[in-house]
Design an enzyme around this catalytic site. Structure first.
Site, mmCIF file in Angstrom:
data_model
loop_
_atom_site.group_PDB
_atom_site.id
_atom_site.type_symbol
_atom_site.label_atom_id
_atom_site.label_comp_id
_atom_site.label_asym_id
_atom_site.label_seq_id
_atom_site.Cartn_x
_atom_site.Cartn_y
_atom_site.Cartn_z
ATOM 1 N N GLY A 152 -9.100 5.653 12.612
ATOM 2 C CA GLY A 152 -8.457 6.288 13.765
ATOM 3 C C GLY A 152 -9.410 6.977 14.737
ATOM 4 C CG ASN A 188 -1.823 1.096 1.379
ATOM 5 O OD1 ASN A 188 -1.884 1.954 0.514
ATOM 6 N ND2 ASN A 188 -2.587 1.105 2.451
ATOM 7 N NE ARG A 192 -8.148 14.358 2.092
ATOM 8 C CZ ARG A 192 -8.264 13.040 1.993
ATOM 9 N NH1 ARG A 192 -9.081 12.507 1.107
ATOM 10 N NH2 ARG A 192 -7.573 12.248 2.772
ATOM 11 C CD GLU A 216 -8.098 0.744 4.856
ATOM 12 O OE1 GLU A 216 -7.332 1.165 5.744
ATOM 13 O OE2 GLU A 216 -8.573 1.464 3.973
ATOM 14 C CG HIS A 275 -12.717 4.899 6.850
ATOM 15 N ND1 HIS A 275 -12.027 3.710 6.806
ATOM 16 C CD2 HIS A 275 -11.779 5.881 6.805
ATOM 17 C CE1 HIS A 275 -10.726 3.966 6.757
ATOM 18 N NE2 HIS A 275 -10.555 5.279 6.756
ATOM 19 N NE ARG A 295 -6.090 1.885 -0.134
ATOM 20 C CZ ARG A 295 -6.344 1.954 1.151
ATOM 21 N NH1 ARG A 295 -5.447 1.581 2.018
ATOM 22 N NH2 ARG A 295 -7.499 2.410 1.571
ATOM 23 C CG HIS A 332 -12.026 5.690 2.938
ATOM 24 N ND1 HIS A 332 -12.589 6.882 3.356
ATOM 25 C CD2 HIS A 332 -10.684 5.849 3.041
ATOM 26 C CE1 HIS A 332 -11.626 7.724 3.687
ATOM 27 N NE2 HIS A 332 -10.458 7.130 3.508
HETATM 28 P P1 AMP Z 1 -6.336 7.009 10.298
HETATM 29 O O1 AMP Z 1 -6.315 7.924 9.111
HETATM 30 O O2 AMP Z 1 -7.419 6.006 10.290
HETATM 31 O O3 AMP Z 1 -4.989 6.433 10.618
HETATM 32 O O4 AMP Z 1 -6.676 7.956 11.539
HETATM 33 C C1 AMP Z 1 -5.773 8.932 11.945
HETATM 34 C C2 AMP Z 1 -6.475 9.918 12.857
HETATM 35 O O5 AMP Z 1 -7.113 9.218 13.940
HETATM 36 C C3 AMP Z 1 -5.493 10.845 13.532
HETATM 37 O O6 AMP Z 1 -5.267 11.960 12.746
HETATM 38 C C4 AMP Z 1 -6.212 11.201 14.790
HETATM 39 O O7 AMP Z 1 -6.938 12.384 14.552
HETATM 40 C C5 AMP Z 1 -7.202 10.101 15.045
HETATM 41 N N1 AMP Z 1 -6.955 9.368 16.280
HETATM 42 C C6 AMP Z 1 -6.094 8.356 16.510
HETATM 43 N N2 AMP Z 1 -6.172 7.954 17.796
HETATM 44 C C7 AMP Z 1 -7.101 8.719 18.390
HETATM 45 C C8 AMP Z 1 -7.635 8.818 19.710
HETATM 46 N N3 AMP Z 1 -7.218 7.999 20.681
HETATM 47 N N4 AMP Z 1 -8.597 9.730 19.934
HETATM 48 C C9 AMP Z 1 -9.010 10.545 18.960
HETATM 49 N N5 AMP Z 1 -8.557 10.519 17.717
HETATM 50 C C10 AMP Z 1 -7.608 9.631 17.426
#
Ligand code: AMP
Length: 404
Positions: free
Chosen positions: A334, A7, A245, A388, A212, A95, A184
């Site tokens: 996240g 990826n 964004r 994923e 997501h 991916r 996604h």
């Molecule tokens: P992802 O793109 O799925 O990796 O998500 C990344 C985002 O998840 C980060 O920019 C954070 O804003 C959010 N995130 C990760 N851990 C936490 C947490 N414990 N509480 C709130 N937001 C989180």
């Protein structure tokens, strides 16, 4: 069967090696700052003994070829590698962000497929070139191993025409492919299948909304196993408020900015991709920082949070209405997996619509197999960690299995 999942982004490359017998991760890694002199390598091997071996170091990663070679070195290192050599890999799953009109399912790579991916580049100029380059490099490095492409748009190929199109002159669709594609898809597909399993239903018998919520974010309406609407559009800029964004916007704003500030297309793109969303509103794009700032009274962080939630609720409401019957709402990625405050805000006051969040379960979803709705809630609410890599590996295994 052992599958290497790749990826890549414009300056990063993530990989996982999975043993599909038991769907076990054998090794995973991340290469960052590709193209810079201080490239960063992180690699973890899950040794057969159960021990985990981790390495982190900096080394120049001149390009994606150097990064993929480095990954192979880690995977095959004499004492700590997961495999003795690349010949132990049965297939590589890549991916690819945008599959355009051409790709509706995971596909075995050949010259015609590479040509067709090349044609999608105008639709995803920031993502697809790096994806294509890494497929080509992997084909050179592993000429004997089948390569499969899994598209982030493919799950949404079932969008009905009324959700698929923009109300623009029809020729833009016919001549340039201007339509909604959605993204996604790998994640929405994975968590929706998992949710159906938890509901005790087949995917074809489940109506779901999957949220997501990560740095990039999208919501999907899934009717009887098929995506029928999703918040992203022709590009991943549409829909929710995201890290950098802004999501939905009156297109007139862009015309106004272009005229008032004499901004070029590239400058507008930079604002839309990198300077908007949570970051544009409050200067931060990590939800953890924003929560802390809002708690300590930062008004711009509070507004960013409120707008994030407001947009999520807008889509959840619209999609519940569109589906007619809703069996479960799923939070993932996240923010969706980790932020109980956002989940609670998204579901606040919706008990009369059948979405009844249990505040205690919401704080510790892992203690309740991810279910955070109260007992008897007509619509279940789940936190389901996305995976994923596993979904890409499953789809890759299916394609390779079908060719024998
Ligand atoms: P992802 O793109 O799925 O990796 O998500 C990344 C985002 O998840 C980060 O920019 C954070 O804003 C959010 N995130 C990760 N851990 C936490 C947490 N414990 N509480 C709130 N937001 C989180």
């Amino acid at each position: 069967m052992r599958i290497l999942v790749v990826n890549c982004g414009s300056s990063s490359l993530k990989y996982q090696l999975l043993d599909m017998d038991g769907e076990r991760i054998m090794a995973r890694g991340l290469m960052e700052r590709i193209g810079e002199s201080n490239g960063r390598v992180f690699h973890r091997t899950h040794m057969a003994s159960g021990r985990i071996h981790e390495v982190k170091f900096e080394t120049p990663l001149t390009d994606h070829r150097a990064a993929l070679r480095q990954a192979v070195r880690q995977l095959t290192a004499s004492d700590t590698g997961a495999i003795a050599g690349p010949e132990e890999i049965d297939a590589v799953g890549h991916r690819v962000v945008h599959g355009g009109e051409a790709f509706r399912e995971p596909t075995l790579v050949d010259a015609a497929v590479l040509d067709a991916i090349e044609k999608t580049i105008p639709l995803a100029p920031l993502h697809n070139p790096a994806n294509l380059m890494v497929i080509n490099i992997a084909r050179e490095l592993f000429p004997q191993i089948p390569q499969v492409v899994v598209f982030d748009t493919a799950f949404h190929h079932t969008l009905p025409p009324h959700a698929r199109h923009y109300a623009l002159p029809w020729s833009y669709y016919e001549e340039l492919g201007v339509r909604r594609y959605g993204f996604h898809g790998v994640s929405h597909q994975y968590v929706s299948r998992e949710a159906a399993r938890r509901l005790g239903r087949s995917p074809e018998d489940a109506n779901l909304i999957t949220a997501h919520l990560g740095n990039g974010a999208s919501i999907c309406a899934i009717k009887e196993g098929a995506s029928v609407n999703t918040s992203m559009g022709m590009t991943p800029l549409q829909g929710l408020v995201m890290g950098t964004r802004g999501g939905d916007i009156d297109p007139g704003v862009m015309l106004y900015l272009a005229r008032c500030l004499d901004m070029s297309v590239d400058e507008l793109e930079d604002v839309l991709q990198n300077e908007s969303g949570l970051k544009g509103l409050c200067g931060m794009n990590d939800m953890r920082d924003i929560q802390k700032a809002a708690e300590s009274g930062d008004a711009s962080a509070r507004l960013a949070l409120d707008m994030f939630v407001h947009r999520c609720r807008h889509y959840i409401g619209a999609y519940a209405f569109e589906l007619g019957r809703l069996d479960a709402l799923i939070f993932t990625a996240g923010i969706g997996e980790n932020d109980a405050v956002i989940r609670a805000a998204c579901c606040e006051g919706l008990a009369s619509f059948g979405l009844n969040l249990d505040p205690l379960k919401n704080r510790t979803p892992e203690d309740h197999q991810g279910e955070i709705s109260s007992t008897g809630s007509p619509i279940k609410i789940y936190v389901i960690p996305t995976n994923e890599g596993l979904e890409i590996a499953r789809q890759t295994a299916k394609v390779v299995g079908s060719i024998g």
